[in-house]
Design a protein around this motif. Structure first.
Motif, short mmCIF file in Angstrom:
data_model
loop_
_atom_site.label_atom_id
_atom_site.label_comp_id
_atom_site.label_asym_id
_atom_site.label_seq_id
_atom_site.Cartn_x
_atom_site.Cartn_y
_atom_site.Cartn_z
N THR A 193 16.52 -12.58 -4.83
CA THR A 193 16.49 -11.15 -5.16
C THR A 193 15.07 -10.61 -5.05
OG1 THR A 193 18.38 -11.45 -6.64
CG2 THR A 193 17.08 -9.45 -6.94
N LEU A 194 14.12 -11.35 -5.58
CA LEU A 194 12.73 -10.93 -5.51
C LEU A 194 12.22 -10.98 -4.06
CD1 LEU A 194 10.28 -9.95 -7.09
CD2 LEU A 194 9.66 -12.36 -7.47
N ALA A 195 12.61 -12.00 -3.31
CA ALA A 195 12.20 -12.09 -1.90
C ALA A 195 12.71 -10.88 -1.12
CB ALA A 195 12.70 -13.39 -1.28
N LYS A 196 13.92 -10.48 -1.41
CA LYS A 196 14.52 -9.32 -0.76
C LYS A 196 13.71 -8.06 -1.05
CE LYS A 196 19.08 -7.21 -0.43
NZ LYS A 196 20.49 -7.38 -0.73
N SER A 197 13.34 -7.89 -2.30
CA SER A 197 12.55 -6.73 -2.71
C SER A 197 11.14 -6.76 -2.11
CB SER A 197 12.47 -6.70 -4.24
OG SER A 197 11.59 -5.70 -4.67
N ARG A 198 10.53 -7.92 -2.14
CA ARG A 198 9.16 -8.04 -1.60
C ARG A 198 9.14 -7.86 -0.08
NH1 ARG A 198 8.08 -6.71 -6.07
NH2 ARG A 198 7.29 -8.13 -7.64
N ALA A 199 10.22 -8.26 0.59
CA ALA A 199 10.31 -8.04 2.04
C ALA A 199 10.38 -6.55 2.35
CB ALA A 199 11.52 -8.78 2.60
N LYS A 200 11.04 -5.78 1.51
CA LYS A 200 11.07 -4.31 1.68
C LYS A 200 9.66 -3.75 1.50
CE LYS A 200 15.83 -3.69 0.22
NZ LYS A 200 16.75 -3.26 -0.84
N ASP A 201 8.93 -4.28 0.52
CA ASP A 201 7.54 -3.84 0.31
C ASP A 201 6.69 -4.14 1.54
OD1 ASP A 201 8.30 -3.10 -2.27
OD2 ASP A 201 7.40 -4.87 -3.22
N LEU A 202 6.90 -5.30 2.14
CA LEU A 202 6.16 -5.66 3.35
C LEU A 202 6.49 -4.69 4.48
CD1 LEU A 202 4.35 -7.39 5.11
CD2 LEU A 202 6.24 -9.01 5.37
N SER A 203 7.75 -4.39 4.64
CA SER A 203 8.16 -3.46 5.68
C SER A 203 7.47 -2.10 5.48
CB SER A 203 9.68 -3.30 5.67
OG SER A 203 10.08 -2.43 6.69
N ASN A 204 7.40 -1.65 4.23
CA ASN A 204 6.74 -0.38 3.93
C ASN A 204 5.24 -0.45 4.20
OD1 ASN A 204 9.11 0.92 3.18
ND2 ASN A 204 8.92 0.33 1.05
N ALA A 205 4.62 -1.56 3.87
CA ALA A 205 3.19 -1.72 4.13
C ALA A 205 2.90 -1.68 5.63
CB ALA A 205 2.68 -3.03 3.53
N LEU A 206 3.83 -2.20 6.42
CA LEU A 206 3.64 -2.20 7.87
C LEU A 206 3.82 -0.81 8.48
CD1 LEU A 206 5.51 -5.52 8.51
CD2 LEU A 206 3.14 -5.07 9.20
N LYS A 207 4.51 0.07 7.78
CA LYS A 207 4.73 1.43 8.28
C LYS A 207 3.50 2.32 8.08
CE LYS A 207 9.68 1.30 7.48
NZ LYS A 207 10.77 1.73 6.60
N ALA A 208 2.68 1.98 7.09
CA ALA A 208 1.49 2.79 6.81
C ALA A 208 0.47 2.60 7.93
CB ALA A 208 0.90 2.38 5.47
N PRO A 209 -0.11 3.68 8.38
CA PRO A 209 -1.09 3.53 9.47
C PRO A 209 -2.35 2.82 9.00
CG PRO A 209 -1.04 5.80 8.67
CD PRO A 209 0.05 5.04 7.95
N ALA A 210 -2.86 1.93 9.83
CA ALA A 210 -4.12 1.25 9.55
C ALA A 210 -5.23 2.09 10.15
CB ALA A 210 -4.11 -0.14 10.13
N LYS A 211 -6.20 2.43 9.34
CA LYS A 211 -7.27 3.34 9.79
C LYS A 211 -8.51 2.56 10.18
CE LYS A 211 -5.57 7.04 7.04
NZ LYS A 211 -5.22 7.46 5.82
N GLY A 212 -9.23 3.11 11.15
CA GLY A 212 -10.53 2.58 11.51
C GLY A 212 -10.53 1.31 12.34
N LEU A 213 -9.40 0.96 12.91
CA LEU A 213 -9.36 -0.25 13.74
C LEU A 213 -9.98 0.02 15.11
CD1 LEU A 213 -5.73 -1.54 13.05
CD2 LEU A 213 -7.85 -2.32 11.99
N GLN A 214 -10.60 -1.00 15.65
CA GLN A 214 -11.11 -0.93 17.02
C GLN A 214 -9.90 -0.95 17.96
OE1 GLN A 214 -14.38 -0.59 17.70
NE2 GLN A 214 -14.70 -0.53 15.49
N PRO A 215 -10.05 -0.46 19.19
CA PRO A 215 -8.90 -0.43 20.12
C PRO A 215 -8.21 -1.79 20.29
CG PRO A 215 -10.68 0.88 21.01
CD PRO A 215 -11.22 0.20 19.77
#
Length: 161
Positions: free
Chosen positions: A44-66
């Motif tokens: 149950t916790l793995a399921k919830s934490r995987a959703k958190d990971l998916s959300n973290a991946l949706k946020a744009p990463a700023k300041g990265l080199q090309p």
């Protein structure tokens, strides 16, 4: 005036680097939370934490080199798909199977970016023939939980900034 300008440029560089690291650290921390849930054999916790990971991946990463942005783009879709598969099942065995690919892709991303704030250790389970990442050198096997908690070894280190 020259000294003031140099100081200002240095400050901008430091702030930009912290912004880069914050987004990547959020992704790494979310991945580690999935790993910890699997170590605890808590589907149950793995399921919830995987959703958190998916959300973290949706946020744009700023300041990265090309090149860093390209690397993130290469792996973001694979990581989102892996985290989605983990979040869609209540079976700890299925989650652990999906975690194998998730871990391979996360290692490729983080070892290529080299932006994590703290060292991360790639660990390997010879019984499962699969790796994962950990913030600690101590082995806590997410593929077997309590059944084989300390099965594995450190195989690589991604140095922190």
């Amino acid at each position: 005036m020259k000294k003031l300008l140099s100081t200002l440029v240095l400050l901008i560089v430091v702030v930009a680097a912290q912004a880069q690291n914050a987004g990547i650290d959020k992704i790494a921390d979310a991945y580690l939370a999935v790993k910890d849930a699997l170590v605890a054999s808590n589907a149950t916790l793995a399921k919830s934490r995987a959703k958190d990971l998916s959300n973290a991946l949706k946020a744009p990463a700023k300041g990265l080199q090309p090149a860093q942005q390209k690397l993130l783009s290469t792996y973001a879709g694979k990581l989102k798909a892996g985290s989605l598969r983990i979040s869609q099942t209540n079976s700890i065995d299925s989650q652990r199977t999906q975690f194998e690919d998730l871990s391979k892709n996360m290692y490729s991303l983080l070892s290529g970016l080299k932006l994590n704030k703290a060292p991360l250790y790639q660990q390997y389970c010879p019984m499962k023939k699969a790796s994962w990442l950990s913030k600690d050198e101590d082995i806590r096997n997410p593929y077997y939980g309590d059944d084989m908690l300390e099965c594995g070894k450190v195989t690589a280190t991604i140095k922190g900034k």
